[in-house]
Design a protein around this motif. Structure first.
Motif, PDB file in Angstrom:
ATOM      1  N   GLY A  69       0.814  -1.206   0.000  1.00 55.33           N
ATOM      2  CA  GLY A  69       0.000   0.000   0.000  1.00 55.33           C
ATOM      3  C   GLY A  69       0.850   1.259   0.000  1.00 55.33           C
ATOM      4  O   GLY A  69       0.572   2.211  -0.730  1.00 55.33           O
ATOM      5  N   ALA A  72       2.364   1.584  -3.507  1.00 55.98           N
ATOM      6  CA  ALA A  72       1.393   2.026  -4.509  1.00 55.98           C
ATOM      7  C   ALA A  72       1.049   3.497  -4.334  1.00 55.98           C
ATOM      8  O   ALA A  72       0.847   4.225  -5.318  1.00 55.98           O
ATOM      9  CB  ALA A  72       0.132   1.170  -4.424  1.00 55.98           C
ATOM     10  N   ALA A  73       0.972   3.963  -3.094  1.00 60.83           N
ATOM     11  CA  ALA A  73       0.670   5.370  -2.849  1.00 60.83           C
ATOM     12  C   ALA A  73       1.737   6.271  -3.463  1.00 60.83           C
ATOM     13  O   ALA A  73       1.432   7.338  -4.018  1.00 60.83           O
ATOM     14  CB  ALA A  73       0.561   5.631  -1.348  1.00 60.83           C
ATOM     15  N   TYR A 148      -1.639  -8.758  -6.642  1.00 61.65           N
ATOM     16  CA  TYR A 148      -2.223  -7.694  -5.817  1.00 61.65           C
ATOM     17  C   TYR A 148      -1.495  -6.367  -6.039  1.00 61.65           C
ATOM     18  O   TYR A 148      -2.127  -5.313  -6.165  1.00 61.65           O
ATOM     19  CB  TYR A 148      -2.150  -8.106  -4.347  1.00 61.65           C
ATOM     20  CG  TYR A 148      -2.656  -7.055  -3.385  1.00 61.65           C
ATOM     21  CD1 TYR A 148      -4.015  -6.833  -3.213  1.00 61.65           C
ATOM     22  CD2 TYR A 148      -1.769  -6.289  -2.630  1.00 61.65           C
ATOM     23  CE1 TYR A 148      -4.478  -5.864  -2.334  1.00 61.65           C
ATOM     24  CE2 TYR A 148      -2.222  -5.325  -1.747  1.00 61.65           C
ATOM     25  CZ  TYR A 148      -3.570  -5.123  -1.601  1.00 61.65           C
ATOM     26  OH  TYR A 148      -4.030  -4.164  -0.734  1.00 61.65           O
ATOM     27  N   LEU A 152      -3.108  -2.909  -7.470  1.00 60.59           N
ATOM     28  CA  LEU A 152      -3.062  -1.693  -6.664  1.00 60.59           C
ATOM     29  C   LEU A 152      -2.257  -0.592  -7.355  1.00 60.59           C
ATOM     30  O   LEU A 152      -2.611   0.594  -7.282  1.00 60.59           O
ATOM     31  CB  LEU A 152      -2.452  -2.021  -5.298  1.00 60.59           C
ATOM     32  CG  LEU A 152      -2.896  -1.164  -4.109  1.00 60.59           C
ATOM     33  CD1 LEU A 152      -4.405  -1.302  -3.911  1.00 60.59           C
ATOM     34  CD2 LEU A 152      -2.157  -1.568  -2.854  1.00 60.59           C
ATOM     35  N   SER A 153      -1.194  -0.975  -8.049  1.00 60.85           N
ATOM     36  CA  SER A 153      -0.354   0.012  -8.736  1.00 60.85           C
ATOM     37  C   SER A 153      -1.095   0.656  -9.899  1.00 60.85           C
ATOM     38  O   SER A 153      -0.969   1.868 -10.139  1.00 60.85           O
ATOM     39  CB  SER A 153       0.940  -0.644  -9.225  1.00 60.85           C
ATOM     40  OG  SER A 153       1.713  -1.123  -8.136  1.00 60.85           O
ATOM     41  N   ALA A 156      -3.482   3.061  -8.430  1.00 60.29           N
ATOM     42  CA  ALA A 156      -2.753   4.254  -8.000  1.00 60.29           C
ATOM     43  C   ALA A 156      -2.390   5.126  -9.190  1.00 60.29           C
ATOM     44  O   ALA A 156      -2.448   6.356  -9.120  1.00 60.29           O
ATOM     45  CB  ALA A 156      -1.500   3.843  -7.232  1.00 60.29           C
ATOM     46  N   SER A 173      -4.846   8.594  -2.455  1.00 55.52           N
ATOM     47  CA  SER A 173      -4.357   7.230  -2.237  1.00 55.52           C
ATOM     48  C   SER A 173      -4.354   6.831  -0.767  1.00 55.52           C
ATOM     49  O   SER A 173      -3.880   5.744  -0.419  1.00 55.52           O
ATOM     50  CB  SER A 173      -2.944   7.085  -2.813  1.00 55.52           C
ATOM     51  OG  SER A 173      -2.047   8.003  -2.207  1.00 55.52           O
ATOM     52  N   MET A 176      -5.597   3.383   0.432  1.00 55.06           N
ATOM     53  CA  MET A 176      -4.732   2.221   0.257  1.00 55.06           C
ATOM     54  C   MET A 176      -3.955   1.910   1.532  1.00 55.06           C
ATOM     55  O   MET A 176      -3.618   0.757   1.806  1.00 55.06           O
ATOM     56  CB  MET A 176      -3.745   2.456  -0.888  1.00 55.06           C
ATOM     57  CG  MET A 176      -4.379   2.616  -2.245  1.00 55.06           C
ATOM     58  SD  MET A 176      -3.146   2.809  -3.535  1.00 55.06           S
ATOM     59  CE  MET A 176      -4.193   3.076  -4.961  1.00 55.06           C
ATOM     60  N   SER A 239      -8.793  -1.523 -12.761  1.00 53.89           N
ATOM     61  CA  SER A 239      -7.781  -0.478 -12.610  1.00 53.89           C
ATOM     62  C   SER A 239      -7.090  -0.155 -13.933  1.00 53.89           C
ATOM     63  O   SER A 239      -6.847   1.011 -14.244  1.00 53.89           O
ATOM     64  CB  SER A 239      -6.745  -0.903 -11.567  1.00 53.89           C
ATOM     65  OG  SER A 239      -7.343  -1.114 -10.311  1.00 53.89           O
TER      66      SER A 239
END
Length: 253
Positions: A69, A72-73, A148, A152-153, A156, A173, A176, A239
């Motif tokens: 997380g 990704a942020a 995952y 998530l990326s 983001a 973000s 996340m 995404s």
């Protein structure tokens, strides 16, 4: 995908990885924060939390997802910086396929997350984490975490596209980083208040954590594996579609 498109993607991947190496503070933060959180929960709160097993064995799977997380942020902020600094306008003047830009950022995110996750695992082993998974279990864990991270990326990256500044990308973000705290990452859902327990049990991160926990320390898997795969694949598809469509819309102005 054409050969030129592949070459464009590789070029942007190389740029993103080089930027990640130069941006040491972001990489350091994505590693340091999960380590601090793990130390806090293991050494400060762990003695008061009953999970039916050694607390560090219980908490490490959740820390691994928390690590992704943070990584990704930072992707959202890097994309937002490109979108607002004029870099995208410069790239549009070159014969580079549009999808290659986001692909490069996502690849850089995966590389950063791989490095930070490896460090967190090594630190957890030094702190007493004792996984019982086989080589196959570890490979399955790595595959699930990779899926995952990709999902998530890309999400983001989409948030970074619509953000008006790097600061707003960080705000967008935030969920996340917050969502794992409402999952089974740190405590068992049945210990939560009745109104919060359904949120913990039926959000996407909980089955991923429970699957990793089952693979590494041998807890019952149940249907968590299939649910985790469904969530990750669905989030990845959503995404990628969202990020690419938002990017085309914003760069076509």
């Amino acid at each position: 995908m054409s050969l030129q498109g592949i070459l464009d993607a590789v070029t942007m991947m190389d740029r993103s990885v080089r930027l990640a190496r130069r941006n040491v503070d972001t990489l350091f933060a994505s590693i340091l924060m999960p380590l601090l959180m793990m130390a806090l929960f293991v050494y400060v709160f762990g003695g008061a939390i009953n999970t039916g097993t050694e607390y560090i064995n219980y908490v490490v799977p959740g820390i691994l997802l928390l690590t992704t997380g943070y990584g990704a942020a930072s992707t959202a902020m890097v994309v937002a910086d490109d979108m607002t600094s004029g870099m995208i306008d410069r790239l549009r003047s070159l014969p580079i396929r549009s999808f290659a830009v986001l692909t490069g950022h996502v690849t850089g995110s995966v590389a950063r997350n791989a490095a930070s996750t490896a460090i967190v695992i090594l630190a957890s082993l030094a702190m007493g984490f004792r996984p019982a998974g086989s080589v196959v279990d570890w490979l399955a864990t790595i595959g699930l975490l990779l899926l995952y991270v990709l999902a998530l990326s890309w999400l983001a990256a989409g948030l970074g596209v619509i953000a008006k500044s790097v600061e707003s990308a960080s705000t967008l973000s935030f969920f996340m980083l917050f969502l794992p705290y409402l999952s089974s990452a740190f405590v068992r859902p049945e210990t939560m208040p009745s109104w919060l327990r359904p949120i913990s049990e039926h959000q996407p991160i909980t089955p991923v954590i429970e699957t990793v926990r089952s693979l590494l320390i041998g807890t019952p898997l149940g249907n968590n594996g299939w649910i985790a795969l469904a969530w990750c694949c669905g989030l990845l598809l959503f995404s990628v579609t969202l990020a690419t469509s938002l990017y085309r819309k914003r760069t076509s102005r």
